[in-house]
Design an enzyme around this catalytic site. Sequence first.
Site, PDB file in Angstrom:
ATOM      1  N   GLU A 185      -0.776   8.624  -4.803  1.00  0.00           N
ATOM      2  CA  GLU A 185      -0.959   9.793  -4.505  1.00  0.00           C
ATOM      3  C   GLU A 185      -0.517  10.668  -3.511  1.00  0.00           C
ATOM      4  O   GLU A 185       0.388  10.575  -2.716  1.00  0.00           O
ATOM      5  CB  GLU A 185      -2.380  10.883  -4.773  1.00  0.00           C
ATOM      6  CG  GLU A 185      -3.624   9.397  -5.999  1.00  0.00           C
ATOM      7  CD  GLU A 185      -4.871  10.086  -5.776  1.00  0.00           C
ATOM      8  OE1 GLU A 185      -5.448   9.530  -6.726  1.00  0.00           O
ATOM      9  OE2 GLU A 185      -4.871  11.015  -5.900  1.00  0.00           O
TER      10      GLU A 185
ATOM     11  N   GLY B 222      -1.038   7.591   0.245  1.00  0.00           N
ATOM     12  CA  GLY B 222      -0.286   6.416   0.123  1.00  0.00           C
ATOM     13  C   GLY B 222      -1.010   4.832   0.406  1.00  0.00           C
ATOM     14  O   GLY B 222      -1.972   4.095  -0.488  1.00  0.00           O
TER      15      GLY B 222
ATOM     16  N   ILE C  54       5.405   6.635  -9.030  1.00  0.00           N
ATOM     17  CA  ILE C  54       4.823   5.387  -9.829  1.00  0.00           C
ATOM     18  C   ILE C  54       6.191   4.376 -10.598  1.00  0.00           C
ATOM     19  O   ILE C  54       6.890   4.879 -11.265  1.00  0.00           O
ATOM     20  CB  ILE C  54       3.878   5.868 -10.359  1.00  0.00           C
ATOM     21  CG1 ILE C  54       2.625   6.626 -10.397  1.00  0.00           C
ATOM     22  CG2 ILE C  54       3.303   4.222 -11.422  1.00  0.00           C
ATOM     23  CD1 ILE C  54       2.436   5.758  -9.197  1.00  0.00           C
TER      24      ILE C  54
ATOM     25  N   HIS D  87     -16.086   0.907  -1.902  1.00  0.00           N
ATOM     26  CA  HIS D  87     -17.056   1.108  -2.429  1.00  0.00           C
ATOM     27  C   HIS D  87     -16.812   1.764  -3.745  1.00  0.00           C
ATOM     28  O   HIS D  87     -17.318   1.440  -4.921  1.00  0.00           O
ATOM     29  CB  HIS D  87     -18.541   0.397  -2.438  1.00  0.00           C
ATOM     30  CG  HIS D  87     -18.415  -0.727  -1.032  1.00  0.00           C
ATOM     31  ND1 HIS D  87     -17.946  -2.144  -1.468  1.00  0.00           N
ATOM     32  CD2 HIS D  87     -18.050  -0.334  -0.118  1.00  0.00           C
ATOM     33  CE1 HIS D  87     -18.830  -1.766  -0.338  1.00  0.00           C
ATOM     34  NE2 HIS D  87     -18.612  -1.318   0.602  1.00  0.00           N
TER      35      HIS D  87
ATOM     36  N   GLU E   3       2.415  -8.462  -3.461  1.00  0.00           N
ATOM     37  CA  GLU E   3       3.135  -7.295  -3.920  1.00  0.00           C
ATOM     38  C   GLU E   3       4.202  -7.142  -2.307  1.00  0.00           C
ATOM     39  O   GLU E   3       5.153  -7.349  -2.525  1.00  0.00           O
ATOM     40  CB  GLU E   3       2.387  -5.973  -3.195  1.00  0.00           C
ATOM     41  CG  GLU E   3       3.582  -4.665  -3.774  1.00  0.00           C
ATOM     42  CD  GLU E   3       2.838  -3.991  -3.819  1.00  0.00           C
ATOM     43  OE1 GLU E   3       3.366  -2.546  -2.902  1.00  0.00           O
ATOM     44  OE2 GLU E   3       1.660  -3.372  -4.283  1.00  0.00           O
ATOM     45  N   ARG E   4       3.161  -7.463  -1.570  1.00  0.00           N
ATOM     46  CA  ARG E   4       4.451  -7.573   0.732  1.00  0.00           C
ATOM     47  C   ARG E   4       5.403  -8.618   0.544  1.00  0.00           C
ATOM     48  O   ARG E   4       6.427  -8.844   0.902  1.00  0.00           O
ATOM     49  CB  ARG E   4       3.191  -7.918   1.573  1.00  0.00           C
ATOM     50  CG  ARG E   4       3.232  -5.313   1.169  1.00  0.00           C
ATOM     51  CD  ARG E   4       1.757  -5.625   1.909  1.00  0.00           C
ATOM     52  NE  ARG E   4       1.242  -4.535   1.493  1.00  0.00           N
ATOM     53  CZ  ARG E   4       0.226  -4.235   2.503  1.00  0.00           C
ATOM     54  NH1 ARG E   4      -0.886  -5.185   3.511  1.00  0.00           N
ATOM     55  NH2 ARG E   4      -0.190  -2.994   2.774  1.00  0.00           N
TER      56      ARG E   4
ATOM     57  N   GLN F  23      29.345   0.241   8.729  1.00  0.00           N
ATOM     58  CA  GLN F  23      29.677   0.149   9.906  1.00  0.00           C
ATOM     59  C   GLN F  23      30.997  -0.324   9.601  1.00  0.00           C
ATOM     60  O   GLN F  23      31.916  -0.609   9.716  1.00  0.00           O
ATOM     61  CB  GLN F  23      29.109   0.001  10.964  1.00  0.00           C
ATOM     62  CG  GLN F  23      30.052   0.034  12.424  1.00  0.00           C
ATOM     63  CD  GLN F  23      29.957   2.256  12.791  1.00  0.00           C
ATOM     64  OE1 GLN F  23      29.251   2.287  11.869  1.00  0.00           O
ATOM     65  NE2 GLN F  23      30.529   1.885  13.392  1.00  0.00           N
TER      66      GLN F  23
ATOM     67  N   GLY G 231      33.249   0.385   7.372  1.00  0.00           N
ATOM     68  CA  GLY G 231      34.223   1.739   8.133  1.00  0.00           C
ATOM     69  C   GLY G 231      33.755   3.544   6.603  1.00  0.00           C
ATOM     70  O   GLY G 231      32.665   3.111   6.220  1.00  0.00           O
TER      71      GLY G 231
ATOM     72  N   GLY H 238       3.642  -1.171   1.725  1.00  0.00           N
ATOM     73  CA  GLY H 238       3.177  -1.231   3.195  1.00  0.00           C
ATOM     74  C   GLY H 238       4.275  -0.875   4.663  1.00  0.00           C
ATOM     75  O   GLY H 238       5.078  -1.590   4.339  1.00  0.00           O
TER      76      GLY H 238
END
Length: 390
Positions: free
Chosen positions: A140, A144, A170, A192, A255-256, A349, A352, A377
């Site tokens: 939101e 995050g 999203i 909770h 996910e991670r 880099q 160039g 995350g």
Amino acid sequence: MMDKAWVPARGPGLPWAAGEYELLRDQVRRFVEEEIKPRADRWEEDGFIPRPILRRMGELGFFGIRYPAEYGGAEMDATASTIFAEELGRSTYGGVAIATLVHTDMASVHVFHDGTKAQRARWMPGIISGEVITAVAITEPDAGSDVKAISTRARREGDSYILDGTKLYITNGVHADLYCVAAKTDPSAGSHGITMFLVEKGTPGLSVARQLDKHGWRSSDTAELVFDGCRIPAENVLGAEGLGFYSIMRNFQNERLVLAGMAIGAAEAAIDMTLAWVKARRAFGGVLWDMQAIRERLAMLSAKVEAGRQFLYATAWRMAADEDCLREVSMVKAVCGELVNEVMYTCLQFHGAMGLMRESPIERMARDARVLSIGGGATEVMLDVVASMS
């Protein structure tokens, strides 16, 4: 770069042999070369992936890698998902990779893990075939990584819930068919009091406020969603009321892991691309590859990426074996998210001035890589998790 990742031998609770993982890798790599690379520049301009491509991925089984055969899945494991993510990362189109991985490993997992038998029977076949594309709506404007801070509310009215709130950033938010939405059913209960809900596209009260214009990942659609008196049936609760926070935390690990896989794949592709460039680019009477400093920096980056890759697959194996690997997943997400940005900085880099041109893939890849140390995350959050477990 090495094509063969470290994968375990067949063993208890791990039914897939190394050769079977590599068959998956070869299939995904062919699809990337034949179907994604020739078309994805247009998707970058359009801001989304055409549905026929997504359905084709479903037909090939890519959307059902981890899911049961009864729904059309392949019943593979976290190592297979990591291979899939790595090969999508190697495509050089981060937007394509993230749109796909959100569907396979970040959103639909909520339906499978927390859905009732009826919810699974209704949605999983379409999710796996590519007919139903999913999104997960947690983030939101003021929340995050701190999931407990979400402010979207869901109140019970008879046999329905009414959702009110705004979700931001999203992925798949514009074109998804099914949203897994986090909302507070009891604001006084902290973690909770969060519940997950299924919300179908077209439900009155759900609107796409805007499609967001992003720095990178431009071939994935990203939206701001508004829920304004959005009424959904009580049967659309995912899991039990009040247990949404735990569902989110559990699914964050997968996910991670795949984000780290995507990062490693992108880093590999960038190094391969840059090696070809410096071996061809003429300068000072020779080519850039003749310069010791350039050779050594690329060699060190290759070593770091291979080390990160081995750590990634060792962690995927542990997850596949149902071991507790929160610490390792947090580490590998932090390491790979930072590493891919180091790689992109150096590779750009060495290109160039060409590295700054939109016609150069490395320019796009550098933009796409930046979010990999933020999304799913941020590095600082991951390192704090690691520190808290030390």
